[in-house]
Design a protein around this motif. Structure first.
Motif, mmCIF file in Angstrom:
data_model
loop_
_atom_site.group_PDB
_atom_site.id
_atom_site.type_symbol
_atom_site.label_atom_id
_atom_site.label_comp_id
_atom_site.label_asym_id
_atom_site.label_seq_id
_atom_site.Cartn_x
_atom_site.Cartn_y
_atom_site.Cartn_z
ATOM 1 N N LYS A 1 -3.474 9.998 -1.369
ATOM 2 C CA LYS A 1 -4.447 8.917 -1.425
ATOM 3 C C LYS A 1 -3.733 7.571 -1.474
ATOM 4 O O LYS A 1 -2.649 7.448 -2.051
ATOM 5 N N ASP A 2 -4.360 6.546 -0.877
ATOM 6 C CA ASP A 2 -3.783 5.202 -0.884
ATOM 7 C C ASP A 2 -3.907 4.607 -2.283
ATOM 8 O O ASP A 2 -4.962 4.704 -2.932
ATOM 9 N N VAL B 1 0.855 -1.191 0.000
ATOM 10 C CA VAL B 1 0.000 0.000 0.000
ATOM 11 C C VAL B 1 0.889 1.238 0.000
ATOM 12 O O VAL B 1 1.726 1.415 0.895
ATOM 13 N N LYS B 2 0.753 2.081 -1.001
ATOM 14 C CA LYS B 2 1.526 3.313 -1.132
ATOM 15 C C LYS B 2 0.582 4.512 -1.134
ATOM 16 O O LYS B 2 -0.645 4.352 -1.069
ATOM 17 N N GLN B 3 1.153 5.690 -1.220
ATOM 18 C CA GLN B 3 0.363 6.919 -1.341
ATOM 19 C C GLN B 3 0.856 7.715 -2.529
ATOM 20 O O GLN B 3 2.070 7.798 -2.793
ATOM 21 N N THR C 1 -3.561 -5.183 5.517
ATOM 22 C CA THR C 1 -4.470 -4.042 5.464
ATOM 23 C C THR C 1 -5.765 -4.446 4.769
ATOM 24 O O THR C 1 -5.747 -5.163 3.750
ATOM 25 N N THR D 1 -8.830 2.089 2.060
ATOM 26 C CA THR D 1 -8.345 1.093 3.014
ATOM 27 C C THR D 1 -9.139 1.159 4.318
ATOM 28 O O THR D 1 -9.758 2.167 4.650
#
Length: 445
Positions: A401-402, A394-396, A427, A419
Motif C-alpha cells: 500500500k502507498d 511516496v513509499k510502499q 503525485t 494516490t
C-alpha cells in the motif's frame, strides 16, 4: 557505595534517553520536509516534427485543351470560386450542341414509339372485335330459327341500332385526340359490330343458309383470327421498339450531361480561398486532364505532424488539446488539437512510431511558416485543485500500500494514502492526508 552505584546508573539512563530523543528530533529536523499543497497536474505525451499546410490542392482542369487565359499569377490571394484559368471551348461547345440535338431527336422517337404502341393496341382491339363478329355471323348462319326467334332477332337489331346512334352522338362531343375520344371510338366500333351481327342473324333467319354460305363464314372467322394474331405481333414489336428508344434516350441524356460537364471543366476555379504558390502553366499550353495548372494553399490552416512512441499512443485521442512550441519562435506558444492518428505504424531504428497530426489554432500573424520544426505536448489527462506531493516521498509498506511519512507532534508516522495520477514528478493524493500537513522523504531510524 551501593546507593552511589544506583544513582550513577540512573544518571546514565537519563543521559542515554536524552541523547536518543535529541538524535530523533535531529533526524526529523534535518530530513527533507514537504508541505502538502493544492495544485494542478496534467499527464502529457510529447513529440516533435514539422509544421505543414493542412489545406492545399493541385488544381487541374480535368479535361484536355489549350489554355486561352490565365487570370492569376504566383503569389496572388484568391477567394473561393474565383476563376484561375480557362481553356478554348469551341470544340466543347460544339460537342454539347450535338449532344443536345441528339437528345431532342431521341425524345421525338420516344414519343413516336409511344404513339405506335397506342395505334397497335387499337388495332388489336379492332381485330378482336372482327373475330367476334365473324364468329357470331357463322353461328347465326348455321342456326335454324323459329318465328319467335326472328322476332327476338329483330328486337336485338333495333336495340343495337339505337345503341350505335347513342355512341355516335357521344363521340361527336369529343375532339379527336382528346382525353376519352379513343374510348368512345372503341364503343362506336363495338356498336357497329353488334348491329352487323344482329342484321346478319336476322337475315340468316329470314333467308335460311347454304353450305357455301357456311364455308364463307368459316373463312371469315379464320381470316379475322389471323388478323388478330398479326395485330398482336405488331403490338409486341411496337413495345420492344418503344423500350429501345427509351434506353436510347437515357444514353443520349448521359452524353448530353457529359458534354455539359466537360464544358464546365474548361473553367478552372479556386475550390477554397487561399494563395497561389506556384503556376507552372502558361497561356497557349496544351494540357491533359491531369496537368497541374496551379498549386493553392490556405496559409491560415497549419498542422504539426509529430511521431509518438507505441508506448504512449494508446492514450492519444482525437480532439485532445496540445501545446506547441516552434523552434524558430521560442517566445510563442501555440494551441492545437489532435486531428489525426495514423492507424499504421512505422519502424525507425527499431522503434515503433505512429504519426499524429495536430491542427494549430490561431496561427495567423504569428510568423509561422510551413516547414518549421516544432514540438508538442499532448495533454492526456488533467486534474485541477488537487492535493499534490513529490513522487519521491511516496513509499510502499510491506502490504504494497502507498504510504507517506507524516510529521505528527514532531515525530514521523506512516500514513496509508490513496494516490491518483502522476507525471513522474508529482503525485495526486486522493485521501489519507490533508492540505497543509508536512511529510518527510525518509522515516527517521
Amino acid at each position: 557505595m551501593k546507593n552511589w552505584l544506583i544513582l550513577t546508573g540512573v544518571l546514565l539512563s537519563l543521559v542515554l534517553v536524552g541523547s536518543t530523543a535529541c538524535s530523533q528530533a535531529s533526524k526529523v529536523s534535518t530530513a527533507q520536509q514537504v508541505k502538502v499543497e493544492r495544485g494542478d497536474l496534467s499527464i502529457k505525451v510529447s513529440g516533435s516534427g514539422t509544421v505543414e499546410v493542412s489545406h492545399e490542392a493541385d488544381l487541374t482542369f480535368g479535361t484536355s485543351g489549350r489554355i486561352i487565359k490565365l487570370f492569376v499569377k504566383e503569389g496572388d490571394d484568391v477567394s473561393q470560386g474565383e476563376i484561375i484559368a480557362k481553356l478554348e471551348t469551341d470544340s466543347l461547345e460544339l460537342a454539347l450542341a450535338q449532344a443536345m440535338v441528339t437528345y431532342a431527336q431521341t425524345q421525338l422517337s420516344v414519343n413516336q414509339s409511344a404513339l405506335a404502341v397506342t395505334q397497335a393496341q387499337l388495332a388489336v382491339t379492332q381485330a378482336g372485335i372482327n373475330v367476334k363478329s365473324a364468329e357470331i355471323a357463322l353461328e347465326q348462319t348455321i342456326k335454324t330459327s323459329s318465328v319467335s326467334d326472328i322476332r327476338i332477332a329483330q328486337a336485338d337489331l333495333d336495340t343495337a341500332k339505337r345503341n350505335l346512334a347513342d355512341s355516335l352522338t357521344i363521340l361527336t362531343a369529343y375532339i379527336p385526340g382528346s382525353v376519352g375520344y379513343n374510348e368512345y371510338q372503341k364503343n362506336v366500333v363495338l356498336a357497329q359490330a353488334r348491329v352487323k351481327a344482329a342484321q346478319d342473324r336476322l337475315d340468316a333467319m329470314l333467308g335460311g343458309f347454304s353450305n357455301d354460305e357456311v364455308a364463307v363464314k368459316q373463312q371469315q372467322v379464320t381470316a379475322a383470327q389471323q388478323s388478330l394474331a398479326a395485330a398482336q405481333q405488331s403490338l409486341d414489336i411496337a413495345k420492344l421498339s418503344a423500350d429501345f428508344t427509351r434506353q436510347s434516350l437515357e444514353l443520349a441524356g448521359l452524353s448530353r450531361d457529359y458534354a455539359q460537364k466537360q464544358l464546365e471543366k474548361a473553367t478552372l476555379s479556386a475550390p477554397f480561398a487561399g494563395t497561389i504558390t506556384s503556376l507552372p502553366a502558361d497561356e497557349g499550353d496544351s494540357v491533359l486532364p491531369t496537368t497541374r495548372i496551379a498549386h493553392l494553399v490556405e496559409p491560415g490552416r497549419m498542422e504539426l505532424k509529430i511521431q509518438v512512441d507505441e508506448i504512449d499512443i494508446p492514450g492519444v485521442k482525437i480532439g485532445q488539446r496540445a501545446i506547441v512550441k516552434v523552434d524558430a519562435l521560442p517566445d510563442t506558444l501555440l494551441a492545437g488539437k489532435v486531428s489525426y492518428i495514423t492507424p499504421l505504424p512505422k519502424k525507425e531504428a527499431g522503434v515503433t512510431l505512429f504519426d499524429v497530426k495536430i491542427g494549430l489554432e490561431s496561427a495567423n500573424n504569428t510568423g509561422l511558416r510551413a516547414g518549421m520544426s516544432a514540438s508538442a505536448d499532448i495533454v492526456i489527462t488533467e486534474r485541477n485543485n488537487i492535493l499534490l506531493v513529490p513522487d519521491r516521498v511516496v513509499k510502499q509498506n510491506s502490504q504494497g500500500k502507498d504510504i507517506l511519512n507524516v510529521v505528527v507532534n514532531g515525530q514521523t508516522e506512516e500514513m496509508v494514502v490513496v494516490t491518483g495520477i502522476s507525471d513522474g514528478f508529482q503525485t495526486e493524493i486522493i485521501s489519507g492526508i490533508k492540505e497543509g500537513e508536512i511529510v518527510v522523504e525518509n522515516r527517521a531510524q
